[in-house]
Design a protein around this motif. Structure first.
Motif, PDB file in Angstrom:
ATOM      1  N   ASP A  62      11.217   1.415  10.877  1.00  0.00           N
ATOM      2  CA  ASP A  62      11.077   1.860  12.259  1.00  0.00           C
ATOM      3  C   ASP A  62       9.883   2.775  12.481  1.00  0.00           C
ATOM      4  N   ASP A  63       9.459   3.462  11.438  1.00  0.00           N
ATOM      5  CA  ASP A  63       8.392   4.440  11.614  1.00  0.00           C
ATOM      6  C   ASP A  63       7.136   3.773  12.163  1.00  0.00           C
ATOM      7  N   GLU A  64       6.591   4.388  13.207  1.00  0.00           N
ATOM      8  CA  GLU A  64       5.445   3.783  13.903  1.00  0.00           C
ATOM      9  C   GLU A  64       4.217   3.677  13.004  1.00  0.00           C
ATOM     10  N   GLN A  65       4.151   4.560  12.030  1.00  0.00           N
ATOM     11  CA  GLN A  65       2.984   4.562  11.162  1.00  0.00           C
ATOM     12  C   GLN A  65       3.176   3.661   9.940  1.00  0.00           C
ATOM     13  N   LEU A  66       4.395   3.653   9.424  1.00  0.00           N
ATOM     14  CA  LEU A  66       4.607   2.959   8.146  1.00  0.00           C
ATOM     15  C   LEU A  66       4.792   1.449   8.311  1.00  0.00           C
ATOM     16  N   LYS A  67       5.664   1.026   9.203  1.00  0.00           N
ATOM     17  CA  LYS A  67       5.814  -0.386   9.566  1.00  0.00           C
ATOM     18  C   LYS A  67       6.062  -1.323   8.388  1.00  0.00           C
ATOM     19  N   PHE A  68       6.918  -0.921   7.463  1.00  0.00           N
ATOM     20  CA  PHE A  68       7.284  -1.845   6.381  1.00  0.00           C
ATOM     21  C   PHE A  68       8.378  -2.766   6.905  1.00  0.00           C
ATOM     22  N   ARG A  69       7.969  -3.858   7.539  1.00  0.00           N
ATOM     23  CA  ARG A  69       8.942  -4.691   8.237  1.00  0.00           C
ATOM     24  C   ARG A  69       9.101  -6.061   7.615  1.00  0.00           C
ATOM     25  N   PHE A  70       8.626  -6.218   6.417  1.00  0.00           N
ATOM     26  CA  PHE A  70       8.742  -7.511   5.752  1.00  0.00           C
ATOM     27  C   PHE A  70       9.331  -7.292   4.368  1.00  0.00           C
ATOM     28  N   LEU A  71      10.468  -7.923   4.123  1.00  0.00           N
ATOM     29  CA  LEU A  71      11.106  -7.815   2.813  1.00  0.00           C
ATOM     30  C   LEU A  71      10.571  -8.940   1.944  1.00  0.00           C
ATOM     31  N   THR A  72       9.756  -8.592   0.975  1.00  0.00           N
ATOM     32  CA  THR A  72       9.169  -9.632   0.128  1.00  0.00           C
ATOM     33  C   THR A  72      10.171 -10.118  -0.902  1.00  0.00           C
ATOM     34  N   ASP A  73      10.844  -9.179  -1.535  1.00  0.00           N
ATOM     35  CA  ASP A  73      11.670  -9.585  -2.656  1.00  0.00           C
ATOM     36  C   ASP A  73      12.775  -8.562  -2.880  1.00  0.00           C
ATOM     37  N   LEU A  74      13.854  -9.024  -3.454  1.00  0.00           N
ATOM     38  CA  LEU A  74      14.978  -8.146  -3.760  1.00  0.00           C
ATOM     39  C   LEU A  74      15.602  -8.664  -5.043  1.00  0.00           C
ATOM     40  N   THR A  75      15.751  -7.806  -6.009  1.00  0.00           N
ATOM     41  CA  THR A  75      16.383  -8.257  -7.250  1.00  0.00           C
ATOM     42  C   THR A  75      16.982  -7.070  -7.986  1.00  0.00           C
ATOM     43  N   ALA A  76      17.594  -7.323  -9.123  1.00  0.00           N
ATOM     44  CA  ALA A  76      18.194  -6.244  -9.906  1.00  0.00           C
ATOM     45  C   ALA A  76      17.726  -6.337 -11.353  1.00  0.00           C
ATOM     46  N   VAL A 105       0.872  -5.320   8.762  1.00  0.00           N
ATOM     47  CA  VAL A 105      -0.186  -4.880   9.684  1.00  0.00           C
ATOM     48  C   VAL A 105      -1.322  -4.231   8.909  1.00  0.00           C
ATOM     49  N   ASP A 106      -0.956  -3.276   8.037  1.00  0.00           N
ATOM     50  CA  ASP A 106      -1.985  -2.586   7.265  1.00  0.00           C
ATOM     51  C   ASP A 106      -2.139  -3.183   5.877  1.00  0.00           C
ATOM     52  N   ASN A 107      -1.355  -4.228   5.608  1.00  0.00           N
ATOM     53  CA  ASN A 107      -1.444  -4.936   4.341  1.00  0.00           C
ATOM     54  C   ASN A 107      -1.278  -4.006   3.143  1.00  0.00           C
ATOM     55  N   ILE A 108      -0.114  -3.394   3.064  1.00  0.00           N
ATOM     56  CA  ILE A 108       0.173  -2.529   1.921  1.00  0.00           C
ATOM     57  C   ILE A 108       1.601  -2.809   1.460  1.00  0.00           C
ATOM     58  N   ILE A 128      -0.379   8.320   2.083  1.00  0.00           N
ATOM     59  CA  ILE A 128       0.259   8.555   3.387  1.00  0.00           C
ATOM     60  C   ILE A 128       1.733   8.183   3.327  1.00  0.00           C
ATOM     61  N   VAL A 129       2.022   7.036   2.700  1.00  0.00           N
ATOM     62  CA  VAL A 129       3.421   6.597   2.591  1.00  0.00           C
ATOM     63  C   VAL A 129       4.223   7.654   1.838  1.00  0.00           C
ATOM     64  N   LYS A 130       3.646   8.119   0.751  1.00  0.00           N
ATOM     65  CA  LYS A 130       4.289   9.119  -0.080  1.00  0.00           C
ATOM     66  C   LYS A 130       4.577  10.386   0.728  1.00  0.00           C
ATOM     67  N   GLN A 131       3.555  10.782   1.489  1.00  0.00           N
ATOM     68  CA  GLN A 131       3.659  12.003   2.269  1.00  0.00           C
ATOM     69  C   GLN A 131       4.741  11.878   3.338  1.00  0.00           C
ATOM     70  N   ARG A 132       4.727  10.752   4.064  1.00  0.00           N
ATOM     71  CA  ARG A 132       5.707  10.540   5.127  1.00  0.00           C
ATOM     72  C   ARG A 132       7.114  10.528   4.541  1.00  0.00           C
ATOM     73  N   LEU A 133       7.279   9.861   3.406  1.00  0.00           N
ATOM     74  CA  LEU A 133       8.606   9.780   2.798  1.00  0.00           C
ATOM     75  C   LEU A 133       9.068  11.156   2.323  1.00  0.00           C
ATOM     76  N   SER A 134       8.135  11.923   1.745  1.00  0.00           N
ATOM     77  CA  SER A 134       8.506  13.259   1.260  1.00  0.00           C
ATOM     78  C   SER A 134       8.890  14.161   2.418  1.00  0.00           C
ATOM     79  N   GLU A 135       8.149  14.049   3.527  1.00  0.00           N
ATOM     80  CA  GLU A 135       8.478  14.863   4.699  1.00  0.00           C
ATOM     81  C   GLU A 135       9.893  14.581   5.174  1.00  0.00           C
ATOM     82  N   LYS A 136      10.233  13.299   5.180  1.00  0.00           N
ATOM     83  CA  LYS A 136      11.507  12.882   5.755  1.00  0.00           C
ATOM     84  C   LYS A 136      12.664  13.139   4.785  1.00  0.00           C
TER      85      LYS A 136
END
Lengths: 170, 417
Positions: free
Chosen positions: A46-60, A81-84, A5-13
């Motif tokens: 912001d997407d109501e379905q995706l809700k990736f609102r937690f930044l776990t980690d950032l690095t290079a 919310v959906d634990n993904i 679903i994530v893949k699909q939503r991202l590809s659509e957008k």
């Protein structure tokens, strides 16, 4: 909620703009052009379905052999919310390592970006205080880049061959 | 420059207008006795009220991520010890599990339960330090000295299992270096028998203590929304009311077999963090008991289980027993290859996280198929949540700032990596 679903939503957008998907070890990884990083994170947030609102980690990561995309910036995002989880990767050239800051979206990105700047020299455009954080302020190089070898270069017992890689690094 | 400033000592450069301003700049740390570690905060205070804080970190930065790029995999375990050194076994196990996931090793149930047992003991030890130090910073030393005996017993259990106490370097890829001895089980049982009474007394000293409550309630609060935005994890996030726990969200090491609750708070202040940790100590204690029962059950069902302490398919990565090295050729070959760092690990990119004692401890490992990681990044929970500290203590009292720091459980080793 699945990787599909994530893949699909991202590809659509973003359609063709995304450089590729990967799903090793069950985590969806998306590669994208550097100028899109904030747009994609904003959409994921912001997407109501995706809700990736937690930044776990950032690095290079530094890949000296990839011309024009030597530095990779990897974000780990979590939809609690959906634990993904998912990973977003953008690549920038080492001569101009500019990428938009995520501090507007995540307060937690502040120090993570400072750390990434400190060690790799990634320039987070728009960061409120992009200064060194763990190393001394006077340092004038970015120590995690691969050109700075760990060992004394005269030692032959610790060359790359001993670590399963042919030749020497950069 | 004003008349006043001209008379100041020449080697001190005062900021313009600094003598006229109404607030005081206070340098707290890096070696202040109340900060329990190398933390420096430059505070701007108005009387007792904190107006602003600027943390300086990196005093004990040891470049672990860089070092890890030049170490064979088994030599990285001691590096993880030195992150959150109050609960080193969790870091060790997290690192082994990351590698096992990358290599594709499935550990036997008994190994999982042994690991869970040790990880939960480590969590208890870590929380005991943190919570008793909150009490010390509010002026009560008794509880601290009392529970430290029991932390000591946990360290004795570590010692019995791996030979060291603080920086444990415990376990290997695939399991443990050796089986738990009978003495180890005796000590674990001693802990199970004696600890609940101590913990009850500890709680009765502090939980409803009027002075303690007045000091802690409302000090250094953070809302759930801000905590999430700051990427908080672990007890600090749960104290704010979000029930995120890696052990439940992405169960590793057979945590799905265990029955436990996730304590949560509401306001995210010092008292809530204290209470959440106390609750977690009880849950961890229950998990330790369950793990011990499960190990006993496995041995009861099949006596051969008694000898299982590592995954058989991890032979290429697991250092063989010393007596085998001296008597068996294969063991000698593997030992040599491993010690010389000649074991290749498959290429791949992996993120694995465990619930460390103070939050989600993540390992982002990129292997190019070599004998050391191409890149290893530690997601250190306290590095990430410590940046919220200025926001949490702003407009509070200076004494609240001190207990807020101890209740966050920021460990300098993990903060600076």
């Amino acid at each position: 909620m699945t990787n599909e679903i994530v893949k699909q939503r991202l590809s659509e957008k973003f359609g063709e703009q995304l450089a590729g998907f990967d799903e090793s070890f069950g985590m969806l990884a998306v590669s994208a052009p550097a100028e899109l990083n904030l747009k994609i994170m904003q959409f994921l947030h912001d997407d109501e379905q995706l809700k990736f609102r937690f930044l776990t980690d950032l690095t290079a990561i530094h890949y000296p052999d990839r011309k024009g995309e030597e530095l990779c910036i990897a974000y780990h995002l979590h939809n609690l919310v959906d634990n993904i989880r998912m990973r977003l990767k953008v690549y920038v050239p080492i001569e101009r390592p500019d990428v938009s800051t995520a501090t507007q979206l995540f307060s937690g990105a502040n120090w993570m970006e400072r750390e990434t700047y400190d060690f790799y020299g990634v320039n987070f455009v728009g960061h409120p205080n992009l200064t060194r954080i763990l190393n001394v302020d006077e340092m004038d190089y970015f120590p995690m880049r691969k050109e700075y070898a760990m060992e004394d270069p005269t030692r032959v017992d610790k060359d790359d061959e001993m670590f399963g890689r042919g030749g020497t690094v950069a | 420059m004003s008349e006043l400033q001209k008379n100041q000592q020449q080697h001190i450069t005062l900021a313009e207008e600094s003598l006229q301003k109404q607030s005081t700049t206070l340098n707290l740390g890096p070696t202040h006795p109340a900060t329990h570690g190398v933390f420096q905060n430059i505070l701007e205070i108005d009387g007792e009220k904190v107006l602003d804080a600027v943390p300086t970190i990196g005093y004990i930065h040891r470049a672990f991520e860089k070092i890890a790029e030049r170490r064979p995999y088994y030599q990285i375990t001691p590096l993880t010890d030195r992150l959150n050194y109050c609960s080193a076994p969790i870091n060790n196990m997290g690192w082994h599990m990351t590698l096992e996931k990358l290599i594709g090793i499935k550990t036997p149930k008994r190994v999982d339960y042994m690991r869970v047992l040790i990880m939960e003991l480590a969590r208890i030890a870590d929380h005991l330090i943190c919570n008793s130090v909150i009490a010390v910073d509010t002026g009560a030393l008794t509880a601290f000295t009392y529970v430290f005996q029991w932390r000591e017993l946990i360290y004795e259990i570590y010692e019995e299992i791996c030979g060291s106490r603080l920086t444990t370097n415990m376990g290997r890829v695939g399991g443990f270096e050796r089986n738990f001895s009978d003495v180890a089980f005796q000590k674990i049982n001693k802990f199970i028998d004696g600890f609940p009474k101590v913990m009850e007394e500890f709680e009765s000293l502090l939980n409803r203590n009027r002075i303690f409550m007045e000091r802690c309630i409302g000090a250094g609060p953070i809302s759930a929304e801000r905590a999430l935005n700051y990427s908080f994890t672990g007890p600090n996030l749960r104290a704010a009311g979000v029930d995120y726990d890696v052990r439940v969200a992405q169960p590793y090491c057979s945590y799905e077999d265990f029955d436990f609750k996730i304590p949560v708070g509401t306001t995210g202040d010092v008292y809530d963090r204290f209470m959440v940790r106390n609750g977690e100590i009880w849950e961890s204690f229950s998990i330790v008991k369950q793990a011990l029962a499960k190990i006993a059950q496995l041995e009861n069902d099949d006596p051969a289980q008694k000898d299982i302490f590592y995954a058989p398919e991890s032979d290429h990565y697991h250092l063989p027993a010393k007596e085998d090295v001296y008597t068996k050729m294969e063991a000698l070959i593997y030992h040599f290859k491993m010690v010389m760092g000649e074991i290749n690990v498959p290429a791949g990119e992996i993120y694995h996280s465990v619930e460390g004692a103070n939050g989600e401890l993540g390992f982002y490992l990129i292997s190019d198929g070599g004998r050391s990681p191409y890149r290893l990044h530690f997601r250190r929970p306290c590095f990430i949540y410590y940046q919220a500290y200025p926001e949490m203590i702003k407009n509070g009292l200076l004494s609240d700032a001190i207990i807020a720091l101890s209740s966050l459980n920021v460990i300098a080793g993990e903060l600076d990596a």
